[in-house]
Design an enzyme around this catalytic site. Sequence first.
Site, PDB file in Angstrom:
ATOM      1  N   ASP A 192       1.127  -8.547 -17.821  1.00 58.40           N
ATOM      2  CA  ASP A 192       1.016  -8.800 -16.380  1.00 58.40           C
ATOM      3  C   ASP A 192      -0.423  -8.545 -15.925  1.00 58.40           C
ATOM      4  O   ASP A 192      -0.664  -7.885 -14.924  1.00 58.40           O
ATOM      5  CB  ASP A 192       2.003  -7.910 -15.612  1.00 58.40           C
TER       6      ASP A 192
ATOM      7  N   ILE B 278       3.644   3.093  -4.381  1.00 55.20           N
ATOM      8  CA  ILE B 278       2.537   3.874  -4.936  1.00 55.20           C
ATOM      9  C   ILE B 278       1.821   4.532  -3.763  1.00 55.20           C
ATOM     10  O   ILE B 278       1.441   3.859  -2.800  1.00 55.20           O
ATOM     11  CB  ILE B 278       1.574   2.992  -5.747  1.00 55.20           C
TER      12      ILE B 278
ATOM     13  N   ILE C 100      -0.382   2.919  -0.978  1.00 57.99           N
ATOM     14  CA  ILE C 100      -1.449   2.027  -1.463  1.00 57.99           C
ATOM     15  C   ILE C 100      -0.880   0.862  -2.258  1.00 57.99           C
ATOM     16  O   ILE C 100      -1.611  -0.019  -2.697  1.00 57.99           O
ATOM     17  CB  ILE C 100      -2.505   2.797  -2.305  1.00 57.99           C
ATOM     18  N   GLY C 101       0.433   0.835  -2.420  1.00 57.92           N
ATOM     19  CA  GLY C 101       1.057  -0.293  -3.119  1.00 57.92           C
ATOM     20  C   GLY C 101       2.566  -0.193  -3.048  1.00 57.92           C
ATOM     21  O   GLY C 101       3.118   0.891  -2.877  1.00 57.92           O
ATOM     22  N   LYS C 102       3.235  -1.358  -3.176  1.00 62.97           N
ATOM     23  CA  LYS C 102       4.702  -1.374  -3.145  1.00 62.97           C
ATOM     24  C   LYS C 102       5.224  -2.289  -4.233  1.00 62.97           C
ATOM     25  O   LYS C 102       4.584  -3.284  -4.568  1.00 62.97           O
ATOM     26  CB  LYS C 102       5.198  -1.877  -1.775  1.00 62.97           C
ATOM     27  N   GLY C 103       6.386  -1.953  -4.781  1.00 61.93           N
ATOM     28  CA  GLY C 103       7.011  -2.812  -5.787  1.00 61.93           C
ATOM     29  C   GLY C 103       8.507  -2.811  -5.580  1.00 61.93           C
ATOM     30  O   GLY C 103       9.012  -2.163  -4.664  1.00 61.93           O
ATOM     31  N   SER C 104       9.214  -3.540  -6.468  1.00 68.45           N
ATOM     32  CA  SER C 104      10.672  -3.646  -6.285  1.00 68.45           C
ATOM     33  C   SER C 104      11.368  -2.318  -6.585  1.00 68.45           C
ATOM     34  O   SER C 104      12.460  -2.059  -6.108  1.00 68.45           O
ATOM     35  CB  SER C 104      11.226  -4.740  -7.194  1.00 68.45           C
ATOM     36  N   PHE C 105      10.736  -1.440  -7.398  1.00 72.57           N
ATOM     37  CA  PHE C 105      11.383  -0.178  -7.769  1.00 72.57           C
ATOM     38  C   PHE C 105      10.925   1.000  -6.926  1.00 72.57           C
ATOM     39  O   PHE C 105      11.488   2.070  -6.996  1.00 72.57           O
ATOM     40  CB  PHE C 105      11.108   0.153  -9.239  1.00 72.57           C
TER      41      PHE C 105
END
Length: 435
Positions: free
Chosen positions: A282, A173, A165-170
């Site tokens: 943020d 989700i 349901i989500g992506k980030g640099s680390f």
Amino acid sequence: MSCRDDNSGGHSSTSAAGKDKASDKQKEKARVSRTSLILWHAHQNDAAAVRKLLEEDQSLVHARDYDSRTPLHVASLHGWIDVAKCLIEFGADVNAQDRWKNTPLADAEGAKKHSMIELLKSYGGLSYGQNGSHFEPKPVPPPLPNKCDWEIDPSELDFSNSSIIGKGSFGEILKACWRGTPVAVKRILPSLSDDRLVIQDFRHEVNLLVKLRHPNIVQFLGAVTDKKPLMLITEYLRGGDLHQYLKEKGSLSPSTAITFAMDIARGMAYLHNEPNVIIHRDLKPRNVLLVNTGADHLKVGDFGLSKLIKVQNSHDVYKMTGETGSYRYMAPEVFKHRKYDKKVDVFSFAMILYEMLEGDPPLSNYEPYEAAKYVAEGQRPMFRAKGYITELKELTEQCWAADMNHRPSFLEILKRLEKIKEILPPDHHWNIFTA
């Protein structure tokens, strides 16, 4: 006659002084902008852009942000060899110290960037510091001694029907299941589970979340800190994020926008409560979540960049790293690497309120970085939608005031939104048919 001559001379010197002042202001603005640019390009591993800036102004090789970090510190931390070589070629000080007395080599060693370590040593780089910048001299302790209350055994998490349901640099989700309940799991990439920086950021976020209890804040449920991959588990909100909602719905009616804004303001007023102030840093539509598909309740989430500050005085201002957060919603003082306080969140809130009323992100015709630069130069988004309620427009303008001291607190914002809601006719719509 002589009197007139005296006067004209006085006017010309006043006018010249005024021009000098304006010229100095322009120069200062350009300098701040170029400092931000070279630090940004160093961070982005854009050696060509760094070289171009240095060819135009070699003094930028010594640019520093509010933590006194140079472009070489930034490149060393990330291991960007080409950027570092370019900076050294233009005379970068390989032993420049940031506010924690760390040199670029200390950063490279802390981040385990072996090629960078060799490069810096070959140019006489020395290792000082490591006493509190991005690194800690001893292993990071667990956030709380009684962590058994919230430590989750990974075997309890069911990923058989999981979805991203989500992506980030680390990491990513995922929607998963924990003891029969749908949950959101922030999972750190296995390749980064040994990275000190990542572990520190992860534990910092857990440490913050574990203390938060509020109906307008995403609820922390537990974390996996003893085994890899590291995971942070929060409640799962079926409505998705505000960014996606606005993308599908467009502009909201004033009554819906005010209801949403009040939920965000309640969550933020709780975070900003003294003496333990949490600055989100943020705040943007992607980090505001809808509890359900009926969209009748919002919660603030994602505390990866938040800072917990112990306030001694209600007017305390902090020196914190510049350019933290998302450019499109960023307060000008953050972009300019100036001192800032919790009012940076109020600025971001104004941009979200604008987006809810307009249906488009603020300054959507600009790239995010350019939008932040434009705002830092004193510009603001244009109110285009017709039928703006005067009080709502005034509130938005005060929340994005250039001087952070002129921005209201979230408690004041809440009071004003409640008053606006009272005077709002229940069937109010934009007056799209009136000129």
